[in-house]
Design a protein around this motif. Sequence first.
Motif, PDB file in Angstrom:
ATOM      1  N   ALA A 181      36.709  21.777  36.194  1.00 29.46           N
ATOM      2  CA  ALA A 181      35.191  21.997  35.371  1.00 29.46           C
ATOM      3  C   ALA A 181      33.915  20.914  36.066  1.00 29.46           C
ATOM      4  O   ALA A 181      33.006  21.247  36.821  1.00 29.46           O
ATOM      5  CB  ALA A 181      35.077  22.159  34.116  1.00 29.46           C
ATOM      6  N   LEU A 182      34.514  19.839  35.802  1.00 27.20           N
ATOM      7  CA  LEU A 182      34.359  18.414  36.248  1.00 27.20           C
ATOM      8  C   LEU A 182      33.671  19.019  37.788  1.00 27.20           C
ATOM      9  O   LEU A 182      33.143  18.390  38.918  1.00 27.20           O
ATOM     10  CB  LEU A 182      34.695  17.313  35.570  1.00 27.20           C
ATOM     11  CG  LEU A 182      34.006  15.582  35.991  1.00 27.20           C
ATOM     12  CD1 LEU A 182      32.683  15.663  35.593  1.00 27.20           C
ATOM     13  CD2 LEU A 182      34.873  14.640  35.612  1.00 27.20           C
ATOM     14  N   PRO A 183      35.058  18.430  38.152  1.00 28.42           N
ATOM     15  CA  PRO A 183      35.292  18.473  39.830  1.00 28.42           C
ATOM     16  C   PRO A 183      34.682  19.666  40.809  1.00 28.42           C
ATOM     17  O   PRO A 183      33.579  20.073  41.595  1.00 28.42           O
ATOM     18  CB  PRO A 183      36.970  18.994  39.943  1.00 28.42           C
ATOM     19  CG  PRO A 183      37.750  18.763  39.291  1.00 28.42           C
ATOM     20  CD  PRO A 183      36.834  18.111  38.153  1.00 28.42           C
ATOM     21  N   VAL A 257      34.825  13.658  26.535  1.00 30.89           N
ATOM     22  CA  VAL A 257      36.087  13.107  27.866  1.00 30.89           C
ATOM     23  C   VAL A 257      35.255  13.854  28.981  1.00 30.89           C
ATOM     24  O   VAL A 257      34.850  12.565  30.157  1.00 30.89           O
ATOM     25  CB  VAL A 257      37.216  13.076  28.332  1.00 30.89           C
ATOM     26  CG1 VAL A 257      37.858  13.019  29.158  1.00 30.89           C
ATOM     27  CG2 VAL A 257      38.360  12.621  26.735  1.00 30.89           C
ATOM     28  N   GLY A 258      35.085  14.553  28.989  1.00 29.62           N
ATOM     29  CA  GLY A 258      34.529  15.133  30.264  1.00 29.62           C
ATOM     30  C   GLY A 258      32.880  14.886  30.664  1.00 29.62           C
ATOM     31  O   GLY A 258      32.496  13.877  31.685  1.00 29.62           O
ATOM     32  N   LEU A 259      32.437  14.123  30.002  1.00 26.43           N
ATOM     33  CA  LEU A 259      30.927  13.308  29.379  1.00 26.43           C
ATOM     34  C   LEU A 259      30.704  12.083  30.210  1.00 26.43           C
ATOM     35  O   LEU A 259      29.891  11.965  31.360  1.00 26.43           O
ATOM     36  CB  LEU A 259      30.182  14.090  28.337  1.00 26.43           C
ATOM     37  CG  LEU A 259      29.875  15.084  28.455  1.00 26.43           C
ATOM     38  CD1 LEU A 259      28.991  15.025  27.043  1.00 26.43           C
ATOM     39  CD2 LEU A 259      28.612  16.085  29.362  1.00 26.43           C
ATOM     40  N   LEU A 260      32.127  11.378  29.224  1.00 26.08           N
ATOM     41  CA  LEU A 260      32.204  10.431  30.193  1.00 26.08           C
ATOM     42  C   LEU A 260      32.537   9.934  31.820  1.00 26.08           C
ATOM     43  O   LEU A 260      32.448   8.602  32.420  1.00 26.08           O
ATOM     44  CB  LEU A 260      33.439   9.380  29.111  1.00 26.08           C
ATOM     45  CG  LEU A 260      33.053   9.136  27.537  1.00 26.08           C
ATOM     46  CD1 LEU A 260      34.230   9.228  26.784  1.00 26.08           C
ATOM     47  CD2 LEU A 260      31.702   8.373  27.306  1.00 26.08           C
ATOM     48  N   CYS A 264      30.543   7.818  34.263  1.00 29.70           N
ATOM     49  CA  CYS A 264      31.258   7.028  35.474  1.00 29.70           C
ATOM     50  C   CYS A 264      31.269   6.852  36.970  1.00 29.70           C
ATOM     51  O   CYS A 264      30.038   6.356  37.656  1.00 29.70           O
ATOM     52  CB  CYS A 264      33.125   6.990  34.730  1.00 29.70           C
ATOM     53  SG  CYS A 264      33.064   5.957  33.785  1.00 29.70           S
ATOM     54  N   LEU A 265      31.227   8.367  36.955  1.00 28.71           N
ATOM     55  CA  LEU A 265      31.298   9.230  38.125  1.00 28.71           C
ATOM     56  C   LEU A 265      29.438   8.224  38.894  1.00 28.71           C
ATOM     57  O   LEU A 265      29.022   8.832  40.417  1.00 28.71           O
ATOM     58  CB  LEU A 265      31.269  10.100  38.563  1.00 28.71           C
ATOM     59  CG  LEU A 265      30.802  10.990  39.936  1.00 28.71           C
ATOM     60  CD1 LEU A 265      31.925  10.493  40.599  1.00 28.71           C
ATOM     61  CD2 LEU A 265      31.837  12.515  39.601  1.00 28.71           C
TER      62      LEU A 265
END
Length: 318
Positions: A181-183, A257-260, A264-265
């Motif tokens: 999801a994130l990448p 965790v994904g939002l954190l 950071c990104l």
Amino acid sequence: MSIGSSYSVGRATPGPPPLPDTRAAVSSSPRLLAAAVCVLLGLALTGAFFVWTYPGQWLDGVLLPRAERGGGYAQQSTLLDPARSVLAAFGRTTTLAGLLGAVLLVGLVGRRLLAGLAGVGTVVCAVLVAGATKSALLRPDLQVETSTTHNSFPSGHVAAAMTLLLAFLLVLPARARWWLALPGAAGVTVIAGATMVAGWHRFSDALGGVLLGVALFCLAAAVLAGRPGAVRSAPGAVRSAPAGAGAVRPGLTEGVVGLLALGCLLLLVVPGLRAALPPGALVAVLAVAVPVVLAVGSAVYLLRSVDLARPVNRSTKG
């Protein structure tokens, strides 16, 4: 109990293997269909506002101003050449064919070939619908200095990128979706940003491409989840998790965790973008990133209790 009793004492009697439970999958179908209707409504309102109203055309022009009256929309930025390279690479027939083939391969290996075919269908449909809409939708001349009558809503590149990501979510196991999801959201944002920096599309076009991709995904997922016997609940997602807060705790933790990680990104990327992009283009890129992340997170959440794998046939001989 008599010594000769035929009942076993202290030993568990093995039972038949648990049968796939389709209740969670079937209950997800109405939610996905409702989400598709809402997203389609949002797509229609977005197009009506940005294409047919003065404030919408003006806002597009403020975010991505034209170089001059009658000039192009390409942004004066050091990222212009990289953006064109990204779009050229993504638009190659071999690249798209390879990505679509990967969707089918992952679906075949994971016993989700039907989901893979549906995912490929959404990508093709997104490209066709975007092209037809751009040709049929008329953009009036509302005397907005930074606008033209050329319609480019919605973006086919962004719609294709969005549906490709969501197609992979369809063929992946439920527990693996968060890892993509994130990448994946970052990749779609890069494609959307590249179309704006290169002057291929306005902000509204990119947003429309995102909404179009999500709507087609929700429709395809609703059909897949509504087929009795064709889907099953994710292992442990329904039976092992009690109803209530405990049932959504794992997904909520992964989301946090994904939002954190996303935060950071952004802290690492935004300073570089600020130095390389005009203010309007920077706002446009970040404004597209928000719905992309929300859309991907919502897709994973809506499919949280559904695994579209075909159940394994087991022998029931005793």
